[in-house]
Design a protein around this motif. Structure first.
Motif, mmCIF file in Angstrom:
data_model
loop_
_atom_site.group_PDB
_atom_site.id
_atom_site.type_symbol
_atom_site.label_atom_id
_atom_site.label_comp_id
_atom_site.label_asym_id
_atom_site.label_seq_id
_atom_site.Cartn_x
_atom_site.Cartn_y
_atom_site.Cartn_z
ATOM 1 N N LEU A 13 0.793 -1.225 0.000
ATOM 2 C CA LEU A 13 0.000 0.000 0.000
ATOM 3 C C LEU A 13 0.830 1.282 0.000
ATOM 4 C CD1 LEU A 13 -2.740 -1.296 2.449
ATOM 5 C CD2 LEU A 13 -3.057 -0.758 0.029
ATOM 6 N N TYR A 16 0.278 3.986 -2.745
ATOM 7 C CA TYR A 16 -0.927 4.813 -2.658
ATOM 8 C C TYR A 16 -0.728 5.958 -1.672
ATOM 9 C CZ TYR A 16 -2.719 0.812 -5.146
ATOM 10 O OH TYR A 16 -2.893 -0.171 -6.075
ATOM 11 N N VAL A 27 -0.089 -0.084 8.527
ATOM 12 C CA VAL A 27 -1.341 -0.492 7.901
ATOM 13 C C VAL A 27 -2.120 -1.358 8.883
ATOM 14 C CG1 VAL A 27 -2.371 -1.921 6.089
ATOM 15 C CG2 VAL A 27 -0.455 -0.412 5.548
ATOM 16 N N LEU A 41 -4.475 3.574 6.752
ATOM 17 C CA LEU A 41 -3.085 3.885 6.461
ATOM 18 C C LEU A 41 -2.623 4.975 7.425
ATOM 19 C CD1 LEU A 41 -3.232 4.109 2.540
ATOM 20 C CD2 LEU A 41 -3.141 2.079 4.004
ATOM 21 N N ALA A 51 -7.969 3.092 2.936
ATOM 22 C CA ALA A 51 -7.913 2.529 1.590
ATOM 23 C C ALA A 51 -9.017 1.489 1.427
ATOM 24 C CB ALA A 51 -6.556 1.884 1.329
ATOM 25 N N VAL A 53 -10.113 -1.474 -1.117
ATOM 26 C CA VAL A 53 -9.482 -2.315 -2.134
ATOM 27 C C VAL A 53 -10.508 -3.312 -2.658
ATOM 28 C CG1 VAL A 53 -7.606 -3.923 -2.636
ATOM 29 C CG2 VAL A 53 -7.256 -2.076 -0.968
ATOM 30 N N VAL A 112 -8.589 0.659 -6.373
ATOM 31 C CA VAL A 112 -8.317 1.174 -5.035
ATOM 32 C C VAL A 112 -8.820 2.612 -4.939
ATOM 33 C CG1 VAL A 112 -6.518 1.762 -3.345
ATOM 34 C CG2 VAL A 112 -6.283 -0.294 -4.765
#
Length: 333
Positions: A13, A16, A27, A41, A51, A53, A112
């Protein structure tokens, strides 16, 4: 059955985080998210984002291809989320603010989205607590419903389809619900002998209830579709935001109220707003039985194909709603 979900790592991640100009520090997978992965995050400066996903590995339902025109097709995906976020913003209803959307699959084999991390808990966390707190937050929830349900669409369907000019599913809201209820019912005899024994009577009840619904001439209402107290976040300053919004659609408002009543229980009366005055009792009866059947078939389907973390909880939901569906027959006789 799908394999157990792999929790994404900071390495997965970190790209991002960089799109937001941050360095990723940690995370955490968040609770829920049976159709998508949800991760907090934490950045080097201690700020945070969330996030979402969407990938087959994160979707416990293993639903396969779906007709996007069907308002009840699998509500998962970046396109559905972004369309819903934009529609809610236009309606003046808060949802987590979209910070970045990435459909490119450059860093992960998934769509995402990064959204703001709203501090605080959910409305569910505040219920059955301090009475004054309950009263205040339920009043604000009722006002949110007024705002949401004041919006209408040109035809029923998922917001992502209707607002982008997609073709109509056809028929009527009540016909779609009856069709879906019969489909859910047809799954049950192989799963439970009580459902097998009651199948003819339940099928007859669905048809009879659908026949009692009179055609509606007004436009469909903007509804969340699965609005339980766990889908409303409450910030420390008391602001409310809707989450899990991918199922946002234009539909009969009675569908929303049946779900509200199921999920809010004794708190439902506090949510009665202007739009409850004209609720159609015939639609409510049909939609109530359809909801019970959906909440039997859906959890059992999830247990068949998924890696849900609390299977006994899902079995409990199915058992509860099978009992309600069967008692529906008793009350109708």
């Amino acid at each position: 059955m799908t394999a157990a979900r792999r929790t994404l790592t900071p390495t997965d991640l970190a790209p991002y985080a960089r799109t937001l100009g941050h360095t990723l520090d940690g995370v955490t997978r968040l609770r829920g998210g049976s159709k998508k992965g949800v991760y907090r995050l934490t950045f080097r400066d201690r700020s945070t984002a969330v996030a979402y996903v969407w990938s087959p590995d994160e979707d416990l339902w293993d639903a396969g291809p779906a007709d996007p025109r069907d308002p009840f097709s699998h509500a998962s995906g970046l396109d559905l989320f972004t369309a819903a976020a934009h529609r809610l913003a236009a309606a003046g209803v808060r949802a987590p603010r979209l910070l970045h959307a990435d459909p490119s699959h450059t860093h992960l084999p998934a769509d995402v989205a990064l959204v703001e991390d709203l501090p605080g808990g959910t409305l569910e966390d505040l219920l059955d607590g301090d009475a004054a707190v309950e009263t205040g937050v339920l009043e604000r929830t009722a006002a949110l419903l007024d705002t949401l349900h004041a919006c209408t669409g040109p035809r029923f369907g998922k917001v992502a389809v209707v607002d982008n000019g997609g073709s109509s599913y056809g028929g009527s809201c009540e016909a779609v619900v009856a069709e879906r209820a019969l489909s859910d019912l047809d799954e049950l005899p192989a799963r439970d002998p009580r459902a097998a024994a009651a199948h003819p009577q339940l099928a007859e009840a669905i048809g009879a209830l659908a026949a009692q619904v009179q055609p509606r001439t007004g436009p469909p209402t903007l509804i969340h579709g699965e609005l339980g107290p766990d889908h409303v976040r409450v910030t420390p300053d008391g602001d409310l935001a809707l989450i899990d919004i991918e199922g946002l659609m234009y539909f009969d408002v009675e569908w929303e109220h049946v779900f509200l009543r199921q999920r809010f229980g004794r708190h439902y009366d506090a949510l009665r707003t202007d739009d409850t005055v004209g609720l159609d009792e015939a639609r409510l009866r049909l939609y109530r039985l359809a909801t019970h059947l959906s909440l039997v078939a859906g959890p059992l389907r999830l247990l068949d194909v998924g890696d849900f973390h609390d299977p006994e909880f899902m079995r409990g939901i199915a058992e509860h709603h099978l009992g309600l569906a069967l008692s529906f027959l008793e009350s109708a006789s």
